[in-house]
Design a protein around this motif. Structure first.
Motif, PDB file in Angstrom:
ATOM      1  N   GLU A 129       1.921  -6.911  -7.461  1.00  0.00           N
ATOM      2  CA  GLU A 129       2.232  -8.199  -8.091  1.00  0.00           C
ATOM      3  C   GLU A 129       1.020  -9.118  -8.132  1.00  0.00           C
ATOM      4  O   GLU A 129       1.106 -10.314  -7.841  1.00  0.00           O
ATOM      5  N   GLY A 130      -0.133  -8.556  -8.466  1.00  0.00           N
ATOM      6  CA  GLY A 130      -1.354  -9.335  -8.611  1.00  0.00           C
ATOM      7  C   GLY A 130      -2.098  -9.630  -7.325  1.00  0.00           C
ATOM      8  O   GLY A 130      -3.117 -10.313  -7.354  1.00  0.00           O
ATOM      9  N   VAL A 131      -1.616  -9.112  -6.201  1.00  0.00           N
ATOM     10  CA  VAL A 131      -2.278  -9.338  -4.912  1.00  0.00           C
ATOM     11  C   VAL A 131      -2.906  -8.022  -4.461  1.00  0.00           C
ATOM     12  O   VAL A 131      -2.230  -6.992  -4.403  1.00  0.00           O
ATOM     13  N   ASP A 132      -4.199  -8.056  -4.151  1.00  0.00           N
ATOM     14  CA  ASP A 132      -4.890  -6.851  -3.698  1.00  0.00           C
ATOM     15  C   ASP A 132      -4.570  -6.551  -2.243  1.00  0.00           C
ATOM     16  O   ASP A 132      -4.676  -7.423  -1.386  1.00  0.00           O
ATOM     17  N   HIS A 133      -4.187  -5.301  -2.004  1.00  0.00           N
ATOM     18  CA  HIS A 133      -3.892  -4.810  -0.656  1.00  0.00           C
ATOM     19  C   HIS A 133      -4.903  -3.713  -0.340  1.00  0.00           C
ATOM     20  O   HIS A 133      -5.169  -2.866  -1.178  1.00  0.00           O
ATOM     21  N   TYR A 134      -5.432  -3.740   0.868  1.00  0.00           N
ATOM     22  CA  TYR A 134      -6.475  -2.795   1.266  1.00  0.00           C
ATOM     23  C   TYR A 134      -6.000  -1.939   2.420  1.00  0.00           C
ATOM     24  O   TYR A 134      -5.228  -2.363   3.265  1.00  0.00           O
ATOM     25  N   ARG A 135      -6.501  -0.703   2.426  1.00  0.00           N
ATOM     26  CA  ARG A 135      -6.185   0.260   3.471  1.00  0.00           C
ATOM     27  C   ARG A 135      -7.453   1.094   3.686  1.00  0.00           C
ATOM     28  O   ARG A 135      -8.216   1.306   2.765  1.00  0.00           O
ATOM     29  N   ALA A 136      -7.650   1.562   4.908  1.00  0.00           N
ATOM     30  CA  ALA A 136      -8.814   2.408   5.193  1.00  0.00           C
ATOM     31  C   ALA A 136      -8.788   3.636   4.303  1.00  0.00           C
ATOM     32  O   ALA A 136      -7.731   4.209   4.035  1.00  0.00           O
ATOM     33  N   ALA A 137      -9.965   4.015   3.814  1.00  0.00           N
ATOM     34  CA  ALA A 137     -10.070   5.181   2.921  1.00  0.00           C
ATOM     35  C   ALA A 137      -9.981   6.472   3.704  1.00  0.00           C
ATOM     36  O   ALA A 137     -10.201   6.536   4.874  1.00  0.00           O
TER      37      ALA A 137
END
Length: 68
Positions: free
Chosen positions: A60-68
């Motif tokens: 919904e337009g919000v960037d979410h990050y997770r370890a690669a």
């Protein structure tokens, strides 16, 4: 606060850090400095994604990050 292992947003990262020489929490900063801190955290997340250390998904337009 559960950042490791689950997706996080720039606000979560900024809230987990301390800011200024006085090591103030995000909630202790005035609104302009709070916004700047979140934007600084976001810039670092973008760089880490660019370097291949993080993966980004947008919800919904919000960037979410997770370890690669």
């Amino acid at each position: 606060n559960g950042i490791i292992g689950s997706p996080w947003v720039a606000y979560d990262v900024a809230a987990a850090m301390t800011w200024t020489r006085s090591e103030r929490r995000l909630a202790e900063l005035d609104p302009v400095h709070r916004m700047t801190a979140v934007l600084e955290a976001a810039a670092h997340l973008v760089l880490l994604e660019h370097d291949g250390q993080l993966r980004r998904t947008s919800v919904e337009g919000v960037d979410h990050y997770r370890a690669a």
